[in-house]
Design a protein around this motif. Structure first.
Motif, PDB file in Angstrom:
ATOM      1  N   ALA A   1      11.777 -11.135 -15.221  1.00 14.81           N
ATOM      2  CA  ALA A   1      10.444 -11.767 -14.726  1.00 14.81           C
ATOM      3  C   ALA A   1       9.892 -10.518 -14.065  1.00 14.81           C
ATOM      4  O   ALA A   1       8.811 -10.190 -13.914  1.00 14.81           O
ATOM      5  CB  ALA A   1      10.642 -13.039 -13.824  1.00 14.81           C
ATOM      6  N   SER A   2      10.665  -9.692 -13.048  1.00 15.73           N
ATOM      7  CA  SER A   2      10.241  -8.682 -12.407  1.00 15.73           C
ATOM      8  C   SER A   2       9.791  -7.672 -13.271  1.00 15.73           C
ATOM      9  O   SER A   2       8.455  -7.059 -13.137  1.00 15.73           O
ATOM     10  CB  SER A   2      11.410  -7.967 -11.709  1.00 15.73           C
ATOM     11  N   LEU A   3      10.140  -7.440 -14.384  1.00 14.99           N
ATOM     12  CA  LEU A   3       9.725  -6.321 -15.425  1.00 14.99           C
ATOM     13  C   LEU A   3       8.321  -6.803 -15.653  1.00 14.99           C
ATOM     14  O   LEU A   3       7.258  -6.038 -16.202  1.00 14.99           O
ATOM     15  CB  LEU A   3      10.884  -5.945 -16.290  1.00 14.99           C
ATOM     16  N   GLN A   4       8.243  -8.029 -16.192  1.00 19.19           N
ATOM     17  CA  GLN A   4       6.994  -8.751 -16.591  1.00 19.19           C
ATOM     18  C   GLN A   4       5.829  -8.234 -15.537  1.00 19.19           C
ATOM     19  O   GLN A   4       4.783  -8.078 -15.801  1.00 19.19           O
ATOM     20  CB  GLN A   4       7.148 -10.270 -17.014  1.00 19.19           C
ATOM     21  N   VAL A   5       6.283  -8.603 -14.286  1.00 16.85           N
ATOM     22  CA  VAL A   5       5.311  -8.528 -13.283  1.00 16.85           C
ATOM     23  C   VAL A   5       4.864  -7.313 -13.064  1.00 16.85           C
ATOM     24  O   VAL A   5       3.503  -7.067 -13.001  1.00 16.85           O
ATOM     25  CB  VAL A   5       5.891  -9.167 -11.804  1.00 16.85           C
ATOM     26  N   ALA A   6       5.713  -6.340 -13.234  1.00 23.51           N
ATOM     27  CA  ALA A   6       5.374  -4.740 -12.940  1.00 23.51           C
ATOM     28  C   ALA A   6       4.391  -4.356 -14.077  1.00 23.51           C
ATOM     29  O   ALA A   6       3.465  -3.698 -13.860  1.00 23.51           O
ATOM     30  CB  ALA A   6       6.656  -3.870 -13.276  1.00 23.51           C
ATOM     31  N   GLU A   7       4.863  -5.067 -15.114  1.00 23.94           N
ATOM     32  CA  GLU A   7       3.810  -4.667 -16.305  1.00 23.94           C
ATOM     33  C   GLU A   7       2.548  -5.307 -16.496  1.00 23.94           C
ATOM     34  O   GLU A   7       1.539  -4.739 -16.362  1.00 23.94           O
ATOM     35  CB  GLU A   7       4.387  -5.016 -17.728  1.00 23.94           C
ATOM     36  N   THR A   8       2.443  -6.361 -15.890  1.00 25.52           N
ATOM     37  CA  THR A   8       1.098  -7.125 -15.365  1.00 25.52           C
ATOM     38  C   THR A   8       0.287  -6.351 -14.423  1.00 25.52           C
ATOM     39  O   THR A   8      -0.849  -6.129 -14.488  1.00 25.52           O
ATOM     40  CB  THR A   8       1.394  -8.600 -14.887  1.00 25.52           C
TER      41      THR A   8
ATOM     42  N   ILE B   1       0.640  -1.235   0.024  1.00 23.87           N
ATOM     43  CA  ILE B   1      -0.188  -0.094  -0.016  1.00 23.87           C
ATOM     44  C   ILE B   1       0.762   1.215   0.059  1.00 23.87           C
ATOM     45  O   ILE B   1       1.866   1.394   0.626  1.00 23.87           O
ATOM     46  CB  ILE B   1      -0.995   0.062   1.235  1.00 23.87           C
ATOM     47  N   GLY B   2       0.472   2.023  -0.934  1.00 22.68           N
ATOM     48  CA  GLY B   2       1.512   3.515  -0.901  1.00 22.68           C
ATOM     49  C   GLY B   2       1.727   3.079  -2.617  1.00 22.68           C
ATOM     50  O   GLY B   2       1.668   3.924  -3.384  1.00 22.68           O
ATOM     51  N   THR B   3       2.318   2.202  -2.944  1.00 22.51           N
ATOM     52  CA  THR B   3       2.684   1.901  -4.271  1.00 22.51           C
ATOM     53  C   THR B   3       1.485   1.503  -4.914  1.00 22.51           C
ATOM     54  O   THR B   3       1.218   2.095  -6.086  1.00 22.51           O
ATOM     55  CB  THR B   3       3.546   0.268  -4.443  1.00 22.51           C
ATOM     56  N   ILE B   4       0.329   0.738  -4.303  1.00 19.06           N
ATOM     57  CA  ILE B   4      -0.768   0.700  -4.945  1.00 19.06           C
ATOM     58  C   ILE B   4      -2.009   1.173  -3.663  1.00 19.06           C
ATOM     59  O   ILE B   4      -1.477   1.158  -2.743  1.00 19.06           O
ATOM     60  CB  ILE B   4      -1.246  -0.715  -5.251  1.00 19.06           C
ATOM     61  N   SER B   5      -2.905   1.488  -4.147  1.00 20.57           N
ATOM     62  CA  SER B   5      -3.918   1.770  -3.157  1.00 20.57           C
ATOM     63  C   SER B   5      -4.814   0.517  -2.606  1.00 20.57           C
ATOM     64  O   SER B   5      -4.598  -0.676  -3.115  1.00 20.57           O
ATOM     65  CB  SER B   5      -5.111   2.826  -3.720  1.00 20.57           C
ATOM     66  N   VAL B   6      -5.424   0.530  -1.408  1.00 23.38           N
ATOM     67  CA  VAL B   6      -6.076  -0.483  -0.928  1.00 23.38           C
ATOM     68  C   VAL B   6      -7.348  -0.915  -1.825  1.00 23.38           C
ATOM     69  O   VAL B   6      -7.401  -2.300  -2.016  1.00 23.38           O
ATOM     70  CB  VAL B   6      -7.022  -0.101   0.413  1.00 23.38           C
ATOM     71  N   SER B   7      -7.854  -0.210  -2.549  1.00 26.44           N
ATOM     72  CA  SER B   7      -8.770  -0.687  -3.571  1.00 26.44           C
ATOM     73  C   SER B   7      -8.231  -1.488  -4.884  1.00 26.44           C
ATOM     74  O   SER B   7      -8.629  -2.016  -5.484  1.00 26.44           O
ATOM     75  CB  SER B   7      -9.790   0.540  -3.943  1.00 26.44           C
TER      76      SER B   7
ATOM     77  N   LEU C   1      -4.465  -3.089 -13.295  1.00 21.58           N
ATOM     78  CA  LEU C   1      -4.899  -1.742 -12.627  1.00 21.58           C
ATOM     79  C   LEU C   1      -5.308  -0.703 -13.453  1.00 21.58           C
ATOM     80  O   LEU C   1      -5.789   0.418 -13.258  1.00 21.58           O
ATOM     81  CB  LEU C   1      -3.885  -1.211 -11.535  1.00 21.58           C
ATOM     82  N   GLY C   2      -4.689  -0.684 -14.918  1.00 21.72           N
ATOM     83  CA  GLY C   2      -5.043   0.226 -15.693  1.00 21.72           C
ATOM     84  C   GLY C   2      -3.961   1.643 -15.393  1.00 21.72           C
ATOM     85  O   GLY C   2      -4.609   2.554 -15.540  1.00 21.72           O
ATOM     86  N   ARG C   3      -3.046   1.351 -14.993  1.00 22.58           N
ATOM     87  CA  ARG C   3      -2.212   2.282 -14.683  1.00 22.58           C
ATOM     88  C   ARG C   3      -0.757   2.428 -15.536  1.00 22.58           C
ATOM     89  O   ARG C   3      -0.325   1.394 -16.021  1.00 22.58           O
ATOM     90  CB  ARG C   3      -1.607   2.428 -13.113  1.00 22.58           C
ATOM     91  N   GLY C   4      -0.106   3.631 -15.569  1.00 25.19           N
ATOM     92  CA  GLY C   4       1.199   3.845 -16.085  1.00 25.19           C
ATOM     93  C   GLY C   4       1.223   3.681 -17.404  1.00 25.19           C
ATOM     94  O   GLY C   4       0.250   3.575 -18.101  1.00 25.19           O
ATOM     95  N   GLU C   5       2.509   3.467 -17.901  1.00 26.46           N
ATOM     96  CA  GLU C   5       2.872   3.396 -19.488  1.00 26.46           C
ATOM     97  C   GLU C   5       3.140   2.040 -19.632  1.00 26.46           C
ATOM     98  O   GLU C   5       4.269   1.637 -19.138  1.00 26.46           O
ATOM     99  CB  GLU C   5       3.826   4.284 -20.118  1.00 26.46           C
ATOM    100  N   LEU C   6       2.548   1.453 -20.721  1.00 29.34           N
ATOM    101  CA  LEU C   6       2.821   0.118 -20.951  1.00 29.34           C
ATOM    102  C   LEU C   6       3.962  -0.157 -21.857  1.00 29.34           C
ATOM    103  O   LEU C   6       4.096   0.975 -22.738  1.00 29.34           O
ATOM    104  CB  LEU C   6       1.608  -0.660 -21.356  1.00 29.34           C
ATOM    105  N   LEU C   7       4.265  -1.479 -22.174  1.00 30.25           N
ATOM    106  CA  LEU C   7       5.326  -1.571 -23.279  1.00 30.25           C
ATOM    107  C   LEU C   7       4.643  -1.929 -24.522  1.00 30.25           C
ATOM    108  O   LEU C   7       5.109  -2.624 -25.438  1.00 30.25           O
ATOM    109  CB  LEU C   7       6.188  -2.678 -22.784  1.00 30.25           C
ATOM    110  N   ARG C   8       3.204  -1.460 -24.863  1.00 23.45           N
ATOM    111  CA  ARG C   8       2.628  -1.649 -25.988  1.00 23.45           C
ATOM    112  C   ARG C   8       3.268  -0.806 -27.231  1.00 23.45           C
ATOM    113  O   ARG C   8       3.466   0.111 -26.863  1.00 23.45           O
ATOM    114  CB  ARG C   8       1.273  -1.365 -25.765  1.00 23.45           C
ATOM    115  N   ASN C   9       3.470  -1.744 -28.209  1.00 20.48           N
ATOM    116  CA  ASN C   9       4.082  -1.311 -29.434  1.00 20.48           C
ATOM    117  C   ASN C   9       5.560  -0.490 -29.308  1.00 20.48           C
ATOM    118  O   ASN C   9       5.917   0.285 -29.798  1.00 20.48           O
ATOM    119  CB  ASN C   9       3.220  -0.103 -30.052  1.00 20.48           C
TER     120      ASN C   9
END
Lengths: 274, 76
Positions: free
Chosen positions: A233-240, A55-61, A245-253
């Motif tokens: 693997a860590s980068l894949q998990v962060a991306e997942t 929590i902090g990195t992500i919210s409770v919800s 959560l629909g957040r941040g900038e993805l590695l799409r394209n």
């Protein structure tokens, strides 16, 4: 919502946190599953102790969103083992691990799920006991077979993200078309030696086909140290997590290329205005 | 004309990461590879992107194109 469970959750969390032992206690008193209790707690704003540092990195919800997400990891070796470990610690509620293989001694240099006592044992079964030990609230489902299209059509639906932790191009191309057909985002990672590669493919995209279209042959024995798959693997998990959560900038394209010998990460931006 | 060439992984060995190079008009990807002594064996699995778009040996380059070449990896 189970009323007895709700009041017990409230009572136990009065001290400010909710420990796993308390979740277990409430579960045995009410018959409500541990994961549902954690879910209920989060909707009441009570943070299970095991997720405090999320929590902090992500919210409770957002933690609750993760707990209600289902993710599949295809391949439970170097990349997949590290991915599974992190997904369970994050509190992804339903995790499917898919691998046909058993551990061999040459896996031990990098595959975090393997150890001497598990040689000859199934990788998905090792994943199951590891994940249960880390986070018993997580529901883990093992698929012990080679990746194939038919089975993908029964296993993948309902999953929010698929993580490609395979070890060959041919299966990756199959996985890519399965995800396209089923409309599921795919987080691709691959490693060899000091080099890693990563991209995120959404339904309709064709980046995996662009990478492997050269009839990539994979007959040689790959060298892979411990650090490259752990990083990718860590980068894949962060991306997942960002997809869920629909957040941040993805590695799409974009294709991220990592070279640990030079300690650099670069992304190739793909042109999409066709 | 000026072309930016970006190389990745083993292709950097004895070469460079990124370099702006001059080529005559009409140069294609294969001619650039020859110029950099990247042979067929090295390129067997090489992926070529020009300005973020998948390209091939006979793609003709233009002024200020960015040519990126990388050997994809498939291990896990």
């Amino acid at each position: 919502m189970d009323e007895k469970a709700a009041s017990l959750l409230k009572k136990f969390s009065e001290a400010g946190s909710l420990a796993w032992a308390e979740v277990r206690e409430i579960s045995s008193q009410t018959g409500v599953q541990e994961r549902s209790l954690e879910d209920q707690a989060l909707s009441q704003g009570i943070i299970p102790l095991r997720y405090h540092r999320n929590i902090g990195t992500i919210s409770v919800s957002e933690q609750q969103v993760l707990l209600n997400s289902k993710v599949v990891v295809i391949g439970c070796g170097g990349l997949g083992g590290n991915v599974l470990e992190q997904l369970a610690r994050l509190g992804i509620g339903t995790i499917i691990g898919w691998d046909f293989d058993a551990f061999e001694e040459h896996n031990i240099n990098r595959q975090i799920l393997s150890d001497i006592s598990l040689l000859g044992k199934s990788k998905v079964e090792a994943a199951e006991s590891r994940l249960k030990a880390i986070n018993p609230a997580v529901c883990f489902q093992a698929v012990k077979s080679r990746f194939d299209m038919e089975q993908a059509r029964t296993v993948l639906p309902g999953c929010k993200t698929v993580i490609d932790a395979l070890d060959n191009a041919r299966d990756r191309l199959k996985l890519s078309s399965a995800c396209r057909e089923l409309g599921i985002p795919l987080v691709h990672g691959a490693v060899e030696g000091w080099v890693g590669q990563l991209t995120t493919q959404f339904p309709g995209d064709t980046v995996i086909e662009e990478i492997y279209r050269q009839n990539y042959e994979n007959g040689r024995i790959l060298s892979t140290p411990a650090f490259t798959p752990a990083l990718v693997a860590s980068l894949q998990v962060a991306e997942t997590v960002k997809i869920l959560l629909g957040r941040g900038e993805l590695l799409r394209n974009r294709i991220m290329l990592i070279n640990l010998l030079d300690m650099d990460m670069e992304t190739i931006e793909l042109c999409t205005d066709d | 004309m000026k072309i930016t060439v970006k190389l990745f992984a083993n292709l950097r060995k004895g070469r460079f990461k990124v370099n702006d190079l001059e080529f005559p008009e009409g140069t294609n990807v294969l001619q650039v590879l020859n110029d950099l002594s990247i042979d067929a064996e090295e390129m067997k699995i090489g992926i070529i992107f020009v300005n973020g778009r998948h390209a091939s040996f006979d793609t003709v380059l233009k002024e200020q194109d960015v040519l990126a070449i990388f050997p994809p990896v498939a291990g896990g």
